[in-house]
Design a protein around this motif. Structure first.
Motif, mmCIF file in Angstrom:
data_model
loop_
_atom_site.group_PDB
_atom_site.id
_atom_site.type_symbol
_atom_site.label_atom_id
_atom_site.label_comp_id
_atom_site.label_asym_id
_atom_site.label_seq_id
_atom_site.Cartn_x
_atom_site.Cartn_y
_atom_site.Cartn_z
ATOM 1 N N UNK A 130 -5.989 60.486 25.547
ATOM 2 C CA UNK A 130 -5.574 59.995 26.766
ATOM 3 C C UNK A 130 -5.504 61.309 27.646
ATOM 4 N N UNK A 131 -4.572 61.954 27.524
ATOM 5 C CA UNK A 131 -3.976 63.131 28.289
ATOM 6 C C UNK A 131 -4.888 64.456 27.622
ATOM 7 N N UNK A 132 -4.982 65.320 28.624
ATOM 8 C CA UNK A 132 -5.801 66.445 28.353
ATOM 9 C C UNK A 132 -4.784 67.736 28.403
ATOM 10 N N UNK A 133 -4.506 68.014 27.212
ATOM 11 C CA UNK A 133 -3.497 69.167 26.513
ATOM 12 C C UNK A 133 -3.880 69.907 25.414
ATOM 13 N N UNK A 134 -3.188 71.070 25.500
ATOM 14 C CA UNK A 134 -3.215 71.927 24.348
ATOM 15 C C UNK A 134 -2.066 72.212 23.624
ATOM 16 N N UNK A 135 -1.726 72.495 22.368
ATOM 17 C CA UNK A 135 -0.735 72.616 21.772
ATOM 18 C C UNK A 135 -0.282 74.343 21.300
ATOM 19 N N UNK A 136 0.420 74.676 22.291
ATOM 20 C CA UNK A 136 0.675 76.165 22.099
ATOM 21 C C UNK A 136 2.312 76.392 21.964
ATOM 22 N N UNK A 137 2.545 77.423 21.261
ATOM 23 C CA UNK A 137 3.856 77.771 21.438
ATOM 24 C C UNK A 137 4.432 77.717 22.639
ATOM 25 N N UNK A 138 5.749 76.960 22.878
ATOM 26 C CA UNK A 138 6.602 76.798 24.005
ATOM 27 C C UNK A 138 6.335 75.322 24.463
ATOM 28 N N UNK A 139 5.097 74.550 24.051
ATOM 29 C CA UNK A 139 5.238 73.374 24.519
ATOM 30 C C UNK A 139 5.918 72.415 23.956
ATOM 31 N N UNK A 140 6.175 72.508 22.641
ATOM 32 C CA UNK A 140 7.249 71.832 21.820
ATOM 33 C C UNK A 140 7.326 72.332 20.355
ATOM 34 N N UNK A 141 7.962 71.925 19.602
ATOM 35 C CA UNK A 141 8.068 72.405 18.309
ATOM 36 C C UNK A 141 7.329 71.499 17.127
ATOM 37 N N UNK A 142 7.351 70.287 17.491
ATOM 38 C CA UNK A 142 6.404 69.458 16.546
ATOM 39 C C UNK A 142 5.840 68.392 17.469
ATOM 40 N N UNK A 143 4.372 68.333 17.327
ATOM 41 C CA UNK A 143 3.688 67.005 17.838
ATOM 42 C C UNK A 143 3.216 66.364 16.782
ATOM 43 N N UNK A 144 3.409 65.042 16.794
ATOM 44 C CA UNK A 144 3.276 64.213 15.577
ATOM 45 C C UNK A 144 2.601 62.922 16.054
ATOM 46 N N UNK A 145 1.476 62.627 15.545
ATOM 47 C CA UNK A 145 0.659 61.333 16.179
ATOM 48 C C UNK A 145 -0.347 60.820 14.959
ATOM 49 N N UNK A 146 -0.486 59.494 14.979
ATOM 50 C CA UNK A 146 -1.240 59.051 14.390
ATOM 51 C C UNK A 146 -2.625 59.292 15.084
ATOM 52 N N UNK A 147 -3.927 59.084 14.479
ATOM 53 C CA UNK A 147 -5.118 59.108 14.989
ATOM 54 C C UNK A 147 -6.083 58.140 15.326
#
Length: 411
Positions: free
Chosen positions: A218-235
């Protein structure tokens, strides 16, 4: 996309063409992709292709395990704008939360800060970590659960930060709440934690763990250092990926604080074990649980990420937010409906929660289904009805759902 697509979409494609990629039951309004989503044609074909190889020549499929896993990691990395080395593959959000939270290093008395609004899976995983390491759980209420439509970014950030102490080691949040449709200001939370961490030594820095399953797709985002330390999701939800697939993205600091729980598989892993050497391979590969999985589904995940990129992440976000806004505005105009999700797009995503006077959510879900509308009642302490939106949702679907909601108020 730089690579050749396997879908039948023309570029730029219409949303009607996108809808035709799904084998959905006709004459039904599908307003529950937040639970399980249908597979687009390209994903169905990929699953069938990999299954044929597994059935016809299992040894060949076995020999290609790492090649196919790497293809998935590269497609995921293109989608998230990160290195494939930072990604571990899992089977679900629940598996990812359990692996991360029970594998982080805690000392007795260390605190794990969470909100009151998370899902059972994150709550249970935090409980397991606390039991294992004698850590302490701290819960904060970020907004009034009886009136989430009035949630405020400033107040949510303030309430969460007020729970931080010298003993806080991990903050666990759900980006988009399936209980209310509220979306947290993730960037602001991350920035506050960055400022706090500037004054802390490495071993006392706070890690930010994000359950992002209802933002993914849904959201338009990228995973970069500083955005969080773990991003966890089912697909297998709004991303429309194969069922039984998921990812963990970790920052360098995050992965550094984890100890493996399940041994990984792969030629390099086995060779290191055989020779008695330390495994210095990519951290994501080392943290991907080994054993044999439902590979036809896992390997088709690459095609799901590619399909989303072909349509365009920004375009998908714009579409789903417009659909959600359309739905919220019309629900808010009905006197017998209480809208629970904030109207602001900064505070909401692709889930709209509401209640209807005189109806229990479970009964309303049954009534909607009887009228050809598939939606979901939430399983939380404060129950409500939910409409959710994805790639194949149309305004016609929403109008059909709204028509039922309008009619039950006239009885």
């Amino acid at each position: 996309m730089s690579k050749k697509s396997n879908s039948n979409l023309k570029r730029p494609c219409s949303w009607r063409e996108v809808r035709r990629e799904f084998r959905l039951a006709p004459n039904v309004a599908h307003l529950a992709p937040m639970l399980f989503a249908s597979h687009p044609r390209v994903v169905r074909r990929a699953i069938a292709k990999h299954r044929r190889v597994l059935d016809r020549n299992p040894k060949r499929a076995h020999d290609d395990l790492e090649i196919n896993d790497v293809r998935v990691l590269c497609s995921a990395a293109s989608y998230f704008g990160c290195s494939p080395n930072q990604i571990a593959l899992t089977d679900s959000t629940t598996m990812g939360l359990g692996l991360v939270l029970t594998s982080l290093k805690f000392s007795a008395g260390d605190q794990i800060l969470q909100s009151e609004h998370g899902h059972y899976s994150s709550d249970a995983a935090i409980g397991y970590a606390c039991d294992r390491y004698d850590a302490v759980r701290v819960k904060k209420t970020l907004y009034d659960s009886d009136d989430p439509a009035e949630a405020c970014q400033d107040e949510m950030v303030h309430q969460l930060m007020s729970g931080i102490t010298d003993a806080t080691r991990v903050v666990v949040i759900t980006w988009v709440h399936s209980s209310s449709g509220v979306k947290l200001p993730l960037q602001r939370i991350a920035e506050h934690l960055r400022q706090i961490n500037e004054k802390r030594p490495a071993e006392r820095k706070i890690l930010l763990v994000v359950d992002g399953v209802h933002a993914l797709g849904v959201e338009d985002f990228e995973l970069r250092e500083g955005c969080c330390d773990f991003f966890i999701a089912g697909c297998h939800k709004t991303l429309c990926g194969p069922r039984g697939t998921g990812i963990i993205w970790g920052s360098a600091a995050g992965w550094n604080r984890m100890r493996p729980t399940i041994p990984p598989f792969g030629r390099d892993r086995i060779e290191c074990w055989r020779l008695g050497k330390a495994d210095i391979g990519a951290i994501g590969r080392r943290m991907t649980p080994g054993g044999y999985h439902s590979y036809e589904n896992r390997w088709a995940l690459a095609d799901a990420f590619d399909f989303q990129l072909e349509i365009g992440k920004q375009r998908i976000r714009h579409r789903i937010h417009r659909l959600a806004q359309f739905c919220k505005q019309r629900l808010a105009s009905m006197p017998h409906v209480r809208l629970l999700t904030p109207m602001s797009q900064d505070l909401s995503s692709g889930i709209v929660c509401f209640n209807v006077d005189g109806w229990e959510p479970d009964d309303l879900e049954t009534e909607l289904a009887r009228n050809g509308v598939i939606a979901s009642a939430n399983p939380y302490k404060i129950p409500c009805m939910r409409f959710s939106f994805g790639l194949y949702t149309s305004r016609r679907d929403i109008r059909k759902g709204l028509s039922v909601i309008q009619s039950v108020g006239q009885r």
